[in-house]
Design an enzyme around this catalytic site. Structure first.
Site, mmCIF file in Angstrom:
data_model
loop_
_atom_site.group_PDB
_atom_site.id
_atom_site.type_symbol
_atom_site.label_atom_id
_atom_site.label_comp_id
_atom_site.label_asym_id
_atom_site.label_seq_id
_atom_site.Cartn_x
_atom_site.Cartn_y
_atom_site.Cartn_z
ATOM 1 N N ASP A 72 16.774 9.836 -7.049
ATOM 2 C CA ASP A 72 16.662 9.062 -5.814
ATOM 3 C C ASP A 72 15.944 9.979 -4.840
ATOM 4 O O ASP A 72 16.508 10.966 -4.369
ATOM 5 C CB ASP A 72 18.047 8.674 -5.287
ATOM 6 C CG ASP A 72 17.957 7.870 -3.985
ATOM 7 O OD1 ASP A 72 16.858 7.820 -3.387
ATOM 8 O OD2 ASP A 72 18.978 7.304 -3.578
ATOM 9 N N ASN A 99 5.083 9.571 -5.699
ATOM 10 C CA ASN A 99 4.503 8.232 -5.660
ATOM 11 C C ASN A 99 5.474 7.154 -5.184
ATOM 12 O O ASN A 99 5.052 6.127 -4.651
ATOM 13 C CB ASN A 99 4.001 7.901 -7.085
ATOM 14 C CG ASN A 99 3.640 6.450 -7.258
ATOM 15 O OD1 ASN A 99 2.600 5.993 -6.797
ATOM 16 N ND2 ASN A 99 4.527 5.686 -7.910
ATOM 17 N N TYR A 165 5.940 0.234 7.651
ATOM 18 C CA TYR A 165 5.191 0.751 6.493
ATOM 19 C C TYR A 165 4.028 1.635 6.954
ATOM 20 O O TYR A 165 3.855 2.766 6.464
ATOM 21 C CB TYR A 165 4.686 -0.418 5.645
ATOM 22 C CG TYR A 165 3.993 0.002 4.372
ATOM 23 C CD1 TYR A 165 4.727 0.507 3.299
ATOM 24 C CD2 TYR A 165 2.610 -0.104 4.233
ATOM 25 C CE1 TYR A 165 4.099 0.892 2.118
ATOM 26 C CE2 TYR A 165 1.976 0.274 3.063
ATOM 27 C CZ TYR A 165 2.723 0.769 2.008
ATOM 28 O OH TYR A 165 2.105 1.156 0.843
ATOM 29 N N LYS A 169 3.395 5.681 6.363
ATOM 30 C CA LYS A 169 2.251 6.211 5.608
ATOM 31 C C LYS A 169 1.375 7.132 6.472
ATOM 32 O O LYS A 169 0.817 8.107 5.968
ATOM 33 C CB LYS A 169 1.437 5.051 5.015
ATOM 34 C CG LYS A 169 2.206 4.251 3.950
ATOM 35 C CD LYS A 169 2.636 5.138 2.781
ATOM 36 C CE LYS A 169 3.264 4.357 1.645
ATOM 37 N NZ LYS A 169 3.634 5.186 0.496
ATOM 38 N N VAL A 198 -3.311 -3.136 -4.501
ATOM 39 C CA VAL A 198 -3.173 -2.893 -5.942
ATOM 40 C C VAL A 198 -2.216 -3.923 -6.538
ATOM 41 O O VAL A 198 -1.152 -4.193 -5.970
ATOM 42 C CB VAL A 198 -2.616 -1.475 -6.210
ATOM 43 C CG1 VAL A 198 -2.781 -1.113 -7.682
ATOM 44 C CG2 VAL A 198 -3.300 -0.443 -5.323
HETATM 45 P P1 NAD Z 1 6.174 -0.546 -6.965
HETATM 46 O O1 NAD Z 1 7.155 -1.215 -6.047
HETATM 47 O O2 NAD Z 1 5.505 -1.354 -7.984
HETATM 48 O O3 NAD Z 1 6.840 0.726 -7.620
HETATM 49 C C1 NAD Z 1 7.540 1.669 -6.832
HETATM 50 C C2 NAD Z 1 8.513 2.419 -7.711
HETATM 51 O O4 NAD Z 1 9.237 3.330 -6.874
HETATM 52 C C3 NAD Z 1 9.535 1.503 -8.384
HETATM 53 O O5 NAD Z 1 9.580 1.763 -9.768
HETATM 54 C C4 NAD Z 1 10.836 1.856 -7.683
HETATM 55 O O6 NAD Z 1 11.987 1.738 -8.513
HETATM 56 C C5 NAD Z 1 10.598 3.309 -7.278
HETATM 57 N N1 NAD Z 1 11.444 3.710 -6.159
HETATM 58 C C6 NAD Z 1 11.740 3.026 -5.023
HETATM 59 N N2 NAD Z 1 12.616 3.699 -4.283
HETATM 60 C C7 NAD Z 1 12.880 4.858 -4.943
HETATM 61 C C8 NAD Z 1 13.725 5.964 -4.681
HETATM 62 N N3 NAD Z 1 14.497 6.026 -3.577
HETATM 63 N N4 NAD Z 1 13.760 6.981 -5.574
HETATM 64 C C9 NAD Z 1 13.012 6.931 -6.700
HETATM 65 N N5 NAD Z 1 12.196 5.897 -7.009
HETATM 66 C C10 NAD Z 1 12.147 4.870 -6.144
HETATM 67 O O7 NAD Z 1 5.075 0.123 -5.984
HETATM 68 P P2 NAD Z 1 3.542 0.478 -6.284
HETATM 69 O O8 NAD Z 1 2.716 -0.639 -5.825
HETATM 70 O O9 NAD Z 1 3.390 0.997 -7.662
HETATM 71 O O10 NAD Z 1 3.342 1.642 -5.212
HETATM 72 C C11 NAD Z 1 3.447 3.026 -5.535
HETATM 73 C C12 NAD Z 1 3.098 3.827 -4.281
HETATM 74 O O11 NAD Z 1 1.772 3.494 -3.847
HETATM 75 C C13 NAD Z 1 4.021 3.523 -3.092
HETATM 76 O O12 NAD Z 1 4.273 4.691 -2.356
HETATM 77 C C14 NAD Z 1 3.192 2.560 -2.263
HETATM 78 O O13 NAD Z 1 3.548 2.565 -0.891
HETATM 79 C C15 NAD Z 1 1.792 3.074 -2.503
HETATM 80 N N6 NAD Z 1 0.753 2.056 -2.268
HETATM 81 C C16 NAD Z 1 0.760 0.889 -2.974
HETATM 82 C C17 NAD Z 1 -0.212 -0.068 -2.706
HETATM 83 C C18 NAD Z 1 -0.273 -1.388 -3.423
HETATM 84 O O14 NAD Z 1 -1.138 -2.221 -3.056
HETATM 85 N N7 NAD Z 1 0.558 -1.664 -4.430
HETATM 86 C C19 NAD Z 1 -1.181 0.186 -1.722
HETATM 87 C C20 NAD Z 1 -1.147 1.381 -1.026
HETATM 88 C C21 NAD Z 1 -0.167 2.320 -1.315
#
Ligand code: NAD
Length: 269
Positions: A72, A99, A165, A169, A198
């Protein structure tokens, strides 16, 4: 959770990836594994079944040294334990990909204190915990290292209904710059990657939240984003993984304190 590394080949470098059970984290882990890193996949305990599936697929794909563990990221002790266990299993730690992140889609007037605090705890404290824990190991082992955090295009240009958010960031960028300054003397670099839109479970929740507020059909808000992307298509997790692979590679040794925007041309620096 697996505890033993499957050492099909002896890796020279190793990496941990948080949030590796799906989305971008899964793609990053797969790419680093293909690049030859021994990888520990980290995610919340509740994601154990998904994490085990990713671990199995990576082992089948490349026979790579890969293990999974729970963490966590909001809890410093949990992060310290997980990264120490990685270092013991693989004889060190070279790359941390912080990530894991969450997104709240709500107007400021409706954003609760709990949503605000949870967003900051995961997105900011979570990255700081990973940087600090990883840096301690890297400084001790004295062979440099890479700290790589998840920011976002929202770390450069705030979006509507993204106050918590975007603030979190922007904070990741500030954190990454400060850490880059402090750890440079140890040849530990710190950089972040800033994706756009994404196709992951995170965007499914954003799409649903936008749909609830605007009455749009499921999928329509995300599809509408395409019009804001110069390259004319939504982003895949693989588009992000390639950039993280670069930041972890020898070619990026002279880059530190930066945010690499990988958004298909939504925002120009
Ligand atoms: P996602 O929600 O698909 O996956 C996030 C993962 O983080 C999940 O598997 C979740 O279980 C895990 N997680 C959440 N809280 C947690 C904690 N306290 N400890 C450990 N794990 C934890 O998200 P994603 O789209 O794959 O995004 C990954 C990263 O990229 C994030 O930081 C997100 O903000 C960033 N991001 C995503 C996008 C997008 O469009 N998807 C755009 C910009 C930035």
């Amino acid at each position: 959770m697996s505890t033993a590394a499957t050492a099909a080949r002896q890796p020279e470098r190793s990496a941990v990836v948080t949030g590796a059970a799906g989305g971008i984290g899964q793609a990053v882990a797969a790419r680093l594994s293909a690049d030859g890193f021994a990888v520990t996949l980290l995610d919340l305990e509740r994601s154990a079944p998904a994490l085990a599936g990713v671990e199995r697929r990576l082992q089948e794909a490349s026979g790579a040294a890969v293990r999974s563990d729970h963490v966590d990221v909001t809890d410093e002790h949990s992060v310290d334990r997980a990264l120490q266990a990685h270092a013991e299993a693989f004889g060190g730690l070279d790359v941390v990909v912080a990530n894991a992140g969450i997104a709240v889609t709500a107007p400021l007037l409706e954003t609760t204190t709990e949503q605000w605090d949870t967003t900051m705890a995961v997105n900011v404290r979570g990255v700081a915990n990973c940087y600090r824990s990883g840096a301690r190991i890297m400084v001790d082992q004295g062979r440099g290292g890479r700290l790589i955090g998840a920011a976002s295009v929202a770390a450069h240009r705030a979006g509507r209904w993204q106050s918590a958010y975007s603030a979190s960031k922007f904070a990741v960028r500030g954190l990454t710059q400060a850490v880059a300054l402090e750890l440079a003397e140890h040849q530990v670099t710190a950089n972040c990657y800033s994706p756009g839109v994404v196709q992951t479970p995170m965007w499914d929740t954003i799409d649903a939240a936008l749909g609830e507020r605007t009455g749009a059909e499921p999928g329509a808000p995300m599809a509408a984003m395409t019009g804001q992307i110069a390259l004319g298509r939504l982003q895949t997790p693989g588009d992000v993984a390639g950039v993280v692979s670069f930041l972890a590679s020898p070619d990026a040794a002279y880059i530190t304190g930066q945010s690499v925007v990988v958004d298909g041309g939504m925002w120009f620096s």
